[in-house]
Design a protein around this motif. Structure first.
Motif, mmCIF file in Angstrom:
data_model
loop_
_atom_site.group_PDB
_atom_site.id
_atom_site.type_symbol
_atom_site.label_atom_id
_atom_site.label_comp_id
_atom_site.label_asym_id
_atom_site.label_seq_id
_atom_site.Cartn_x
_atom_site.Cartn_y
_atom_site.Cartn_z
ATOM 1 N N UNK A 1 0.668 -1.381 -0.118
ATOM 2 C CA UNK A 1 -0.024 0.140 -0.144
ATOM 3 C C UNK A 1 0.866 1.197 -0.109
ATOM 4 N N UNK A 2 0.328 2.482 0.122
ATOM 5 C CA UNK A 2 1.169 3.697 -0.274
ATOM 6 C C UNK A 2 1.748 4.152 1.168
ATOM 7 N N UNK A 3 1.468 3.626 2.298
ATOM 8 C CA UNK A 3 2.165 3.940 3.539
ATOM 9 C C UNK A 3 3.496 2.856 3.606
ATOM 10 N N UNK A 4 3.617 1.617 2.833
ATOM 11 C CA UNK A 4 4.440 0.703 3.159
ATOM 12 C C UNK A 4 5.674 1.303 2.748
ATOM 13 N N UNK A 5 6.879 1.277 3.528
ATOM 14 C CA UNK A 5 8.235 2.037 3.321
ATOM 15 C C UNK A 5 8.349 3.464 3.712
ATOM 16 N N UNK A 6 7.321 4.204 4.137
ATOM 17 C CA UNK A 6 7.399 5.546 4.470
ATOM 18 C C UNK A 6 7.674 5.777 6.233
ATOM 19 N N UNK B 1 -9.366 6.329 9.574
ATOM 20 C CA UNK B 1 -9.866 5.802 8.358
ATOM 21 C C UNK B 1 -9.611 6.487 7.021
ATOM 22 N N UNK B 2 -9.092 7.802 7.195
ATOM 23 C CA UNK B 2 -8.996 8.629 6.200
ATOM 24 C C UNK B 2 -7.535 8.225 5.656
ATOM 25 N N UNK B 3 -6.887 7.636 6.052
ATOM 26 C CA UNK B 3 -5.523 7.247 5.449
ATOM 27 C C UNK B 3 -5.478 5.926 4.635
ATOM 28 N N UNK B 4 -5.122 6.298 3.529
ATOM 29 C CA UNK B 4 -5.201 5.335 2.367
ATOM 30 C C UNK B 4 -3.991 4.389 2.578
ATOM 31 N N UNK B 5 -4.100 3.052 2.849
ATOM 32 C CA UNK B 5 -3.188 2.271 3.249
ATOM 33 C C UNK B 5 -3.049 1.695 4.534
ATOM 34 N N UNK B 6 -4.208 2.011 5.400
ATOM 35 C CA UNK B 6 -4.499 1.756 6.825
ATOM 36 C C UNK B 6 -5.632 0.987 6.804
ATOM 37 N N UNK B 7 -5.666 -0.229 7.212
ATOM 38 C CA UNK B 7 -7.197 -1.112 7.502
ATOM 39 C C UNK B 7 -7.064 -1.370 8.702
#
Length: 590
Positions: free
Chosen positions: A227-232, A285-291
């Motif tokens: 997802x978009x948060x992986x590696x950040x 829930x507003x963060x893309x890449x967090x479930x």
């Protein structure tokens, strides 16, 4: 002592042991005691079930419907929001809250009153930047004191009046007779909290403050693989300065990182533990890449756009008590998912599914938007409140509902109709005018409470029939050395203790035969002893478990058990002194 008396004493002791140890809900324990007395032949079938024909049960059932009608019509919201107004201090807010709560509780059951007021006061406190932990215990205590002002203010008073019907003093009390002492008690309670009580209450921050919050939750989120948060890093992902929560720890590949720095790099499938306010769930829930890390959330068959966040306080009679979240099958039973559990205002730091639920726990739920409406009369919850719901109820029927209640009071006070007949007529009028639907009217009646009252009446009759009440009265008279006033004091103390151990209704029923025996032995009037029971059975200020409204505010207010004792011990003493001195003044012993 006869065989029947020994059997009754044994049943009573077993009943008290079960209740004190929490092995069985009070209503089931009372029903079991009634069955035992019937099986052992202490009571005949007619005697065992005679309590269920007491007019008090029908009046109590009617006022469950009346309370629901006032809630459904928005009558309380319509009136209260006009009364609260604006206040810049706790000392100014307390009378504005306790006054209308006491007035409302004098007419309808205090449980729905408190359930309606909690979200109103939470929202009002947030808008005025006040600490809600300074306001919710005064809310509960005001409802208790207000209920003592009339014969219909609490189910206990209605029950005592029902038991009084078989005596010569039956027509000696009017609807507002208890107000002679009840009103001074309400004033005493307000003055106490304005001058002293608010200083003894905890200040755990208003709802606008991120930490610490009045109810604190821990919520688990998972970083999506690829997802978009992986590696950040934490800082780059925007998870460093959240409004409603903070990142407490990361569980990554079997390791726990407790002190999370801004430079920490996120990996796919990392579990992030966030701590803070329930509103933080919507924020995350507003963060893309967090479930959600909890698999149950993903299994919920409701679109995210149609879900709501809900706080729920578990009832002592709930089937969930004593079970883990997983074993309770919450999603299957209720169509919602438990995100987190708060106990005494503190988060429980363990996997949600393994938490063993207790009475008074505050649940943070995610469910369909209609969850509160569908389950508002569920026996499993003391309180249901939508966190993200700021809607105003339809108040078009509010003037009609309040007008019918006022007409009911006028009819009863004037003596044109008996209390039970007027109560039944009021329910019919509320239904005909559309203030409540027949479906909600039926669902609003707590039949388990009615069962408990009917069964406790059987137990009280057994105490009288077997002579145990006479033995208890003689013991009190010996302790009091024949002094009638000291007898009143001892009866008050015994009733307060019984209320804290069992329920207020059961305490009143068990003490009523004792009051009758005392008045007969002393050749004194029954009324002062009856009034002592009325007030003592409602004087629960020391624990969150002694009275249902105390338990209701514990989670939303973030209170610990010690908070109730610290703020309630002086009030309990003052109320007791006021009652035992004023009762003989208005209802002389001789």
């Amino acid at each position: 002592m006869s065989t029947d008396a020994l059997i009754t004493l044994g049943v009573l002791l077993v009943f008290l042991g079960i209740i004190i140890r929490g092995r069985l809900a009070v209503d089931f324990a009372l029903a079991a005691a009634m069955v035992a007395l019937l099986v052992f032949g202490v009571l005949t079938p007619n005697e065992a079930f005679s309590g269920f024909s007491n007019p008090a049960l029908f009046i109590i059932a009617c006022f469950y419907v009346v309370a629901s009608a006032l809630k459904e019509s928005g009558a309380l919201h319509w009136w209260v929001m006009r009364w609260l107004g604006n206040s810049g201090s706790i000392k100014g807010a307390i009378p504005r809250i306790m006054g209308p709560v006491a007035v409302t509780s004098s007419m309808i059951s205090n449980t729905p009153v408190v359930a309606i007021f909690i979200p109103l006061i939470q929202d009002w406190a947030r808008r005025h930047n006040l600490s809600v932990s300074k306001l919710l215990i005064p809310l509960s205590y005001a409802s208790i004191l207000g209920g003592t002002c009339t014969l219909i203010g609490t189910s206990t008073n209605i029950l005592v009046v029902g038991m009084l019907q078989s005596t010569t003093e039956a027509n000696s009390l009017s609807l507002f007779s208890p107000a002679l002492i009840g009103i001074p008690l309400v004033i005493l309670g307000i003055v106490y909290f304005v001058l002293i009580g608010h200083r003894l209450l905890p200040d755990r921050g208003g709802l606008v403050e991120s930490m610490p919050d009045t109810r604190e939750y821990a919520v688990s989120m998972r970083v999506e693989e690829g997802g978009p948060l992986a590696g950040m890093s934490i800082a780059d992902a925007g998870l460093r300065h959240l409004q409603f929560s903070f990142l407490s720890e990361i569980q990554s590949k079997g390791h726990i990182i407790p002190a999370v720095g801004p430079e920490e790099i996120l990996s796919g499938n990392d579990i992030l533990i966030f701590v803070g306010q329930p509103e933080g769930v919507s924020e995350l829930r507003q963060f893309r890449g967090l479930v959600p890390a909890e698999g149950e959330v993903l299994k919920l068959d409701v679109p995210y756009s149609s879900r709501a966040l809900i706080e729920a306080v578990i009832s002592p009679v709930s089937n969930m008590v004593g079970k883990t979240v997983k074993a309770s099958s919450f999603r299957t039973m209720f169509g919602g998912v438990i995100l987190s559990v708060s106990r005494n205002g503190d988060r429980i730091n363990q996997k949600v599914g393994s938490i063993v639920l207790r009475a008074g726990d505050t649940l943070l739920l995610e469910a369909a938007r209609g969850f509160v409406r569908r389950h508002r009369y569920s026996r499993d919850f003391l309180l249901l409140s939508r966190i993200d719901d700021a809607s105003i109820p339809d108040v078009s029927k509010a003037p009609v509902a309040l007008g019918l209640l006022g007409l009911f009071v006028a009819v009863v006070v004037s003596g044109l109709m008996s209390l039970v007949a007027a109560s039944l007529l009021l329910v019919v009028a509320l239904a005909v005018t559309g203030c409540i639907s027949m479906e909600f009217a039926q669902r609003s009646i707590d039949f388990r409470v009615l069962m408990a009252i009917g069964a406790s009446l059987a137990l009280g009759f057994a105490l009288q029939k077997t002579g145990l009440a006479d033995l208890g009265a003689q013991g009190i008279i010996v302790l009091a050395d024949g002094n009638p006033f000291v007898n009143l004091v001892l009866l008050y103390v015994a009733t307060v203790i019984a209320t804290e151990l069992i329920t207020n209704n059961a305490a009143a029923v068990l003490m009523f035969p004792l009051a009758q025996a005392l008045s007969a032995e002393l050749e004194a009037s029954l009324l002062p002893f009856v009034m002592i029971i009325m007030f003592a059975a409602s004087a629960s200020f020391l624990t969150p478990f002694g009275y249902q409204t105390n338990l209701m505010v514990q989670g939303p207010g973030g209170y610990h058990s010690a908070d109730y004792f610290r703020v309630g011990v002086l009030l309990s003493l003052m109320v007791g002194i006021t009652v035992v001195f004023l009762v003989p003044v208005f209802w002389p012993l001789y």
